[in-house]
Design an enzyme around this catalytic site. Structure first.
Site, short mmCIF file in Angstrom:
data_model
loop_
_atom_site.label_atom_id
_atom_site.label_comp_id
_atom_site.label_asym_id
_atom_site.label_seq_id
_atom_site.Cartn_x
_atom_site.Cartn_y
_atom_site.Cartn_z
N ASN A 75 0.55 -1.30 0.14
CA ASN A 75 -0.18 0.00 -0.03
C ASN A 75 1.05 1.27 0.18
O ASN A 75 1.41 1.29 1.11
CB ASN A 75 -0.72 0.20 1.42
CG ASN A 75 -1.69 0.88 1.49
OD1 ASN A 75 -2.15 2.12 0.22
ND2 ASN A 75 -2.63 1.70 2.65
N TRP A 76 1.14 1.69 -1.32
CA TRP A 76 1.65 3.08 -0.96
C TRP A 76 1.50 3.96 -0.45
O TRP A 76 1.88 5.34 -0.48
CB TRP A 76 2.06 2.99 -2.35
CG TRP A 76 3.24 2.35 -3.84
CD1 TRP A 76 3.15 0.74 -3.22
CD2 TRP A 76 2.96 2.46 -4.85
NE1 TRP A 76 3.54 0.39 -3.85
CE2 TRP A 76 4.16 1.17 -5.15
CE3 TRP A 76 3.11 3.44 -6.11
CZ2 TRP A 76 4.66 0.93 -6.20
CZ3 TRP A 76 4.21 2.72 -7.20
CH2 TRP A 76 4.67 2.06 -7.24
N LYS A 77 -0.28 4.15 -0.67
CA LYS A 77 -0.86 5.25 0.24
C LYS A 77 -0.67 6.56 -0.47
O LYS A 77 -0.51 6.91 -1.58
CB LYS A 77 -0.46 5.50 1.68
CG LYS A 77 -0.54 4.63 2.72
CD LYS A 77 -0.42 4.63 4.08
CE LYS A 77 0.12 3.68 4.53
NZ LYS A 77 0.14 3.48 6.20
N HIS A 109 -9.38 0.60 4.99
CA HIS A 109 -7.96 0.67 6.10
C HIS A 109 -7.94 2.26 7.33
O HIS A 109 -9.11 3.40 6.95
CB HIS A 109 -6.95 1.80 4.63
CG HIS A 109 -5.93 2.00 5.44
ND1 HIS A 109 -4.92 2.88 6.20
CD2 HIS A 109 -4.63 0.46 5.94
CE1 HIS A 109 -3.95 2.20 6.31
NE2 HIS A 109 -3.48 1.40 5.71
N GLU A 148 -6.57 4.71 8.04
CA GLU A 148 -6.39 5.69 7.23
C GLU A 148 -7.65 6.44 6.82
O GLU A 148 -7.90 7.49 7.32
CB GLU A 148 -5.47 6.07 7.40
CG GLU A 148 -4.39 6.28 7.13
CD GLU A 148 -2.52 5.36 6.84
OE1 GLU A 148 -2.42 5.57 5.51
OE2 GLU A 148 -1.98 5.29 7.17
N GLU A 156 -4.67 -5.18 10.39
CA GLU A 156 -4.11 -3.67 11.07
C GLU A 156 -4.90 -3.52 12.22
O GLU A 156 -4.84 -2.33 12.30
CB GLU A 156 -4.46 -2.99 10.13
CG GLU A 156 -3.30 -3.64 8.46
CD GLU A 156 -3.15 -2.51 7.21
OE1 GLU A 156 -2.30 -3.25 6.88
OE2 GLU A 156 -4.38 -1.72 7.30
N GLY A 213 2.85 2.32 10.70
CA GLY A 213 3.70 3.37 11.00
C GLY A 213 4.60 3.30 11.81
O GLY A 213 5.13 4.79 11.53
N SER A 252 3.92 -1.69 10.49
CA SER A 252 5.54 -2.09 10.08
C SER A 252 5.73 -3.61 10.33
O SER A 252 6.89 -3.78 10.67
CB SER A 252 5.64 -1.92 12.17
OG SER A 252 5.11 -0.46 11.68
N GLY A 259 2.41 -0.95 3.99
CA GLY A 259 3.18 0.32 4.28
C GLY A 259 4.11 1.09 3.77
O GLY A 259 5.05 1.07 2.83
N GLY A 260 5.41 1.23 4.60
CA GLY A 260 6.03 2.04 4.53
C GLY A 260 7.01 1.00 3.75
O GLY A 260 7.76 1.75 2.81
P1 PGA Z 1 3.19 0.16 7.94
O1 PGA Z 1 1.63 0.50 7.36
O2 PGA Z 1 3.78 -1.33 7.35
O3 PGA Z 1 4.04 1.23 7.01
O4 PGA Z 1 2.66 0.18 9.17
C1 PGA Z 1 0.69 -0.55 6.94
C2 PGA Z 1 -0.62 -0.16 6.07
O5 PGA Z 1 -1.28 1.08 6.25
O6 PGA Z 1 -1.35 -0.93 5.26
#
Ligand code: PGA
Length: 254
Positions: free
Chosen positions: A9-11, A98, A100, A170, A176, A216, A237-238
């Protein structure tokens, strides 16, 4: 056998040229180095979908996903993107719910139920996200919360429909933050979700659904988390923004 999946997930990151470079590095590394049949899903911002689909072409086991979609097919919804549009750009998957989106855009489980079912009607596979905030875990209410999220957003589906859904657990406190759930915490929640699906539908259906862990995940911890019996991969994510790290996460299934 359940499908193993690693989704990136590149956000809201990468310009189009940066995204194309990242995607082509990942595609080449995955093709050259990975010795397992994990499905790899690249999930860039909407406007990169077509450009990245052209790079993926028919690469084996590499798919394209989107980060959200609207619950209507078309109409006067300025700034929104529908499931049908995503499919027309080559997307096969869509992240829904998600944390967010829930936190910053007020998405509720009721709305997510609509989005999930609409995505499925359009032959798009939802990657449905659930997970608790830190205070909920500290209060010992994490299973209640996740169970409610799953029930409200998914349990209106038929057995055939839910069997097509991918679930991503998650914990919000791990996203993050560099703080990962322990392998035991992930396994415990994944087994709990699977049990809930078995009770509502059937053991066979529960056993067929891939449940990903997100929060993470890095090359250093992926192998241990993915080795848990109810963890079928990760939503990254990251680390999905670094081709070497992301590929090494996929390779942890070798
Ligand atoms: P992260 O994000 O790997 O940066 O913790 C995961 C996500 O939001 O799907």
């Amino acid at each position: 056998m359940r499908k193993k999946i690693v989704a990136g997930n590149w956000k809201m990151n990468c310009t189009l040229p940066e995204g194309k470079k990242l995607a082509s590095e990942i595609i080449h590394m995955v093709q050259d180095e990975v010795n397992n049949d994990t499905d790899v899903i690249l999930i860039p911002p909407f406007i990169h979908l077509t450009g990245i689909q052209n790079l993926i072409c028919s690469s084996k086991n590499i798919f394209l996903g989107a980060q959200n979609c609207h619950q209507n097919q078309n109409g006067a919804f300025t700034g929104e993107i529908s499931a049908g549009m995503l499919v027309s750009c080559g997307a096969t998957h869509v992240i829904l719910g998600h944390s967010e989106r829930r936190e910053y855009f007020g998405e509720t489980d009721e709305l997510l139920a609509e989005k999930v079912s609409f995505a499925l009607e359009n032959q798009l596979i939802p990657i449905f996200c659930c997970g608790e905030k830190l205070e909920v875990r500290e209060a010992g209410k994490h299973e209640d919360l996740v169970s409610m999220q799953v029930e409200k957003a998914l349990f209106g589906l038929s057995e055939d429909q839910i069997s097509k859904v991918v679930i991503a657990y998650e914990p919000v406190w791990a996203i993050g933050t560099g703080k990962t759930a322990s392998a035991e915490q992930a396994q415990e929640m994944h087994a709990f979700i699977r049990k809930q699906i078995a009770a509502k539908y059937s053991q066979e259906t529960a056993d067929s659904i891939s449940i990903l862990y997100g929060g993470s995940v890095k090359p250093e911890n992926a192998k241990e988390i993915f080795s848990q019996s109810d963890v079928d991969g990760g939503l990254i994510g990251g680390a999905s923004l670094k081709s070497r790290d992301f590929t090494n996460i996929v390779k942890s299934f070798d």
